[in-house]
Design an enzyme around this catalytic site. Structure first.
Site, PDB file in Angstrom:
ATOM      1  N   SER A  91      34.990 -12.849 -47.990  1.00  0.00           N
ATOM      2  CA  SER A  91      34.437 -12.327 -47.158  1.00  0.00           C
ATOM      3  C   SER A  91      34.992 -13.669 -45.528  1.00  0.00           C
ATOM      4  O   SER A  91      33.900 -13.765 -44.904  1.00  0.00           O
ATOM      5  CB  SER A  91      32.719 -13.193 -47.661  1.00  0.00           C
ATOM      6  OG  SER A  91      32.268 -13.982 -48.050  1.00  0.00           O
ATOM      7  N   THR A 137      29.843 -13.618 -51.190  1.00  0.00           N
ATOM      8  CA  THR A 137      29.046 -14.327 -51.025  1.00  0.00           C
ATOM      9  C   THR A 137      28.398 -15.564 -49.826  1.00  0.00           C
ATOM     10  O   THR A 137      27.885 -16.083 -49.392  1.00  0.00           O
ATOM     11  CB  THR A 137      28.837 -15.291 -52.281  1.00  0.00           C
ATOM     12  OG1 THR A 137      29.095 -16.089 -52.578  1.00  0.00           O
ATOM     13  CG2 THR A 137      28.167 -14.342 -53.842  1.00  0.00           C
ATOM     14  N   ASP A 138      30.265 -15.546 -49.535  1.00  0.00           N
ATOM     15  CA  ASP A 138      29.975 -16.915 -48.404  1.00  0.00           C
ATOM     16  C   ASP A 138      29.338 -16.695 -47.441  1.00  0.00           C
ATOM     17  O   ASP A 138      28.920 -17.198 -46.227  1.00  0.00           O
ATOM     18  CB  ASP A 138      31.184 -17.305 -48.306  1.00  0.00           C
ATOM     19  CG  ASP A 138      32.147 -18.232 -49.736  1.00  0.00           C
ATOM     20  OD1 ASP A 138      30.904 -18.510 -50.938  1.00  0.00           O
ATOM     21  OD2 ASP A 138      33.242 -17.721 -49.368  1.00  0.00           O
ATOM     22  N   THR A 142      34.109 -12.666 -54.384  1.00  0.00           N
ATOM     23  CA  THR A 142      34.270 -12.753 -56.013  1.00  0.00           C
ATOM     24  C   THR A 142      33.718 -11.369 -57.212  1.00  0.00           C
ATOM     25  O   THR A 142      34.744 -11.299 -58.184  1.00  0.00           O
ATOM     26  CB  THR A 142      33.366 -13.893 -56.960  1.00  0.00           C
ATOM     27  OG1 THR A 142      33.987 -14.744 -55.566  1.00  0.00           O
ATOM     28  CG2 THR A 142      32.964 -13.680 -57.717  1.00  0.00           C
TER      29      THR A 142
HETATM   30  N1  ASP Z   1      34.693 -16.679 -51.573  1.00  0.00           N
HETATM   31  C1  ASP Z   1      34.314 -16.132 -51.880  1.00  0.00           C
HETATM   32  C2  ASP Z   1      33.480 -15.112 -51.091  1.00  0.00           C
HETATM   33  O1  ASP Z   1      33.380 -14.646 -50.114  1.00  0.00           O
HETATM   34  C3  ASP Z   1      32.642 -16.150 -53.104  1.00  0.00           C
HETATM   35  C4  ASP Z   1      31.894 -14.827 -53.553  1.00  0.00           C
HETATM   36  O2  ASP Z   1      32.385 -12.975 -53.013  1.00  0.00           O
HETATM   37  O3  ASP Z   1      31.722 -14.813 -54.171  1.00  0.00           O
HETATM   38  O4  ASP Z   1      34.477 -13.809 -50.648  1.00  0.00           O
END
Ligand code: ASP
Length: 330
Positions: free
Chosen positions: A55, A88-89, A12
């Site tokens: 991710s 973050t995932d 993200t």
């Molecule tokens: N869906 C995103 C990822 O993990 C979420 C994020 O980056 O916060 O790539």
């Protein structure tokens, strides 16, 4: 001036607008992100867009590439800190893999990401990146293992988890809290983490699956996983490390055939313990050859078990030693 290497991987924090308010994670290269942290002139920054991925597309191959890049940067001795930007995932998985294999005593390694896209009002993307760079440039961050910097809090990769799917305080170490905070560019280090020993970066990782335990779990699911060919499984066990009664026959067959079975707890903190004597209690599983794992989430235990098997093969005593926190008591 401190020299900071930024390795961007997507997520993200590196997204651009897509259709109807959705975001295309990973589309923004790292160079464009750095330009907006307003740290130019205060640090010497080198940026590499290693991946441009969401991710959910990051796993063992990418972990190894990142670990080797970090190791090369550390060994070359020409950076003072390393920042990795990441979705973050699965940030806690990548962070934990790196935590298991990287020596941070000379060069801090910090991972960050964001909950909001960089183009959103009130985005945390640039603030989180800036704070991660400030942390990586701080000598106090050396030797703490890999750190996750998020929303002004600093966590050990050994204990951190994503705790909110959307709020800006998206990470926490349940039961432990942050190691410290970042406040106006100052790192307030308030506690140091216990750490298990470092392991080598392997050429490849064996397949290790997670079996989540829950009330009423059916034998068929456990059997399907165990029969499908993993080298090892981590059971995300009940409480102190109990397993569902229905799984016992399949688990005992797998153990007798030499499968490595680790058992951790699905609770958010606390050790596993052989407290009970009834069918499916941890004691019975340990007697049958399972390894009790404490203080690691199933996701972290799975990564460490894969690294341990890659290093020692299936020698149970060597694997057990890799999970020994050495709390010896009085
Ligand atoms: N869906 C995103 C990822 O993990 C979420 C994020 O980056 O916060 O790539």
């Amino acid at each position: 001036m401190k020299r900071i290497a930024v390795l961007s991987t997507g997520g993200t924090i590196a997204s651009i607008p897509g259709n109807e308010g959705r975001a295309i994670a990973g589309a923004l290269p790292g160079e464009e992100l750095i330009a907006r942290t307003e740290l130019q002139g205060r640090m010497q920054v080198q940026v590499e867009s290693v991946f441009q991925k969401a991710s959910n597309a990051i796993g063992p191959v990418e972990w190894m590439i990142l670990a080797e890049k970090c190791q090369q940067l550390i060994q070359a001795g020409d950076v003072d800190g390393i920042v990795i930007t990441h979705g973050t995932d699965t940030m806690e998985d990548t962070a934990y893999y790196l935590h298991c294999v990287l020596d941070t005593s000379k060069v801090p390694v910090v991972i960050t990401g964001s909950q909001r896209v960089p183009h959103a009002m009130g985005s945390d993307a640039y603030a989180n990146l800036r704070q991660a760079m400030e942390l990586a440039a701080n000598d106090q961050a050396k030797g703490l293992g890999v750190l996750v910097s998020f929303n002004q809090s600093v966590f050990s990769a050994g204990f951190v988890r994503k705790v909110s799917s959307f709020q800006l305080n998206g990470f926490d170490s349940p039961g432990f809290g942050p190691l410290g905070m970042l406040d106006e560019g100052v790192f307030h280090l308030l506690q140091r983490p216990s750490m298990l020993g470092l392991l080598p970066i392997p050429d490849e990782l064996p397949r290790v699956d997670i079996l989540p335990a829950y009330g009423g779990a059916d034998a068929a699911m456990a059997k399907a996983v165990l029969d499908s060919g993993p080298k090892a499984v981590v059971i995300e066990g009940l409480g102190r490390g109990q397993v569902p009664l229905a799984w016992l026959p399949a688990l005992k067959i797998a153990l007798s055939k030499g499968m490595v079975v680790g058992i951790c707890s699905s609770t958010l903190h606390g050790a596993t313990h052989e407290s009970y004597e009834y069918p499916g209690a941890l004691h019975e599983m340990v007697e049958a050859g399972a390894i009790a794992i404490s203080h690691l989430s199933a996701r972290k235990a799975r990564i460490r078990l894969a690294l341990s098997i890659a290093t020692h093969g299936t020698s149970l005593s060597a694997i057990k030693a890799d999970f020994d926190w050495k709390f010896t008591g009085i």
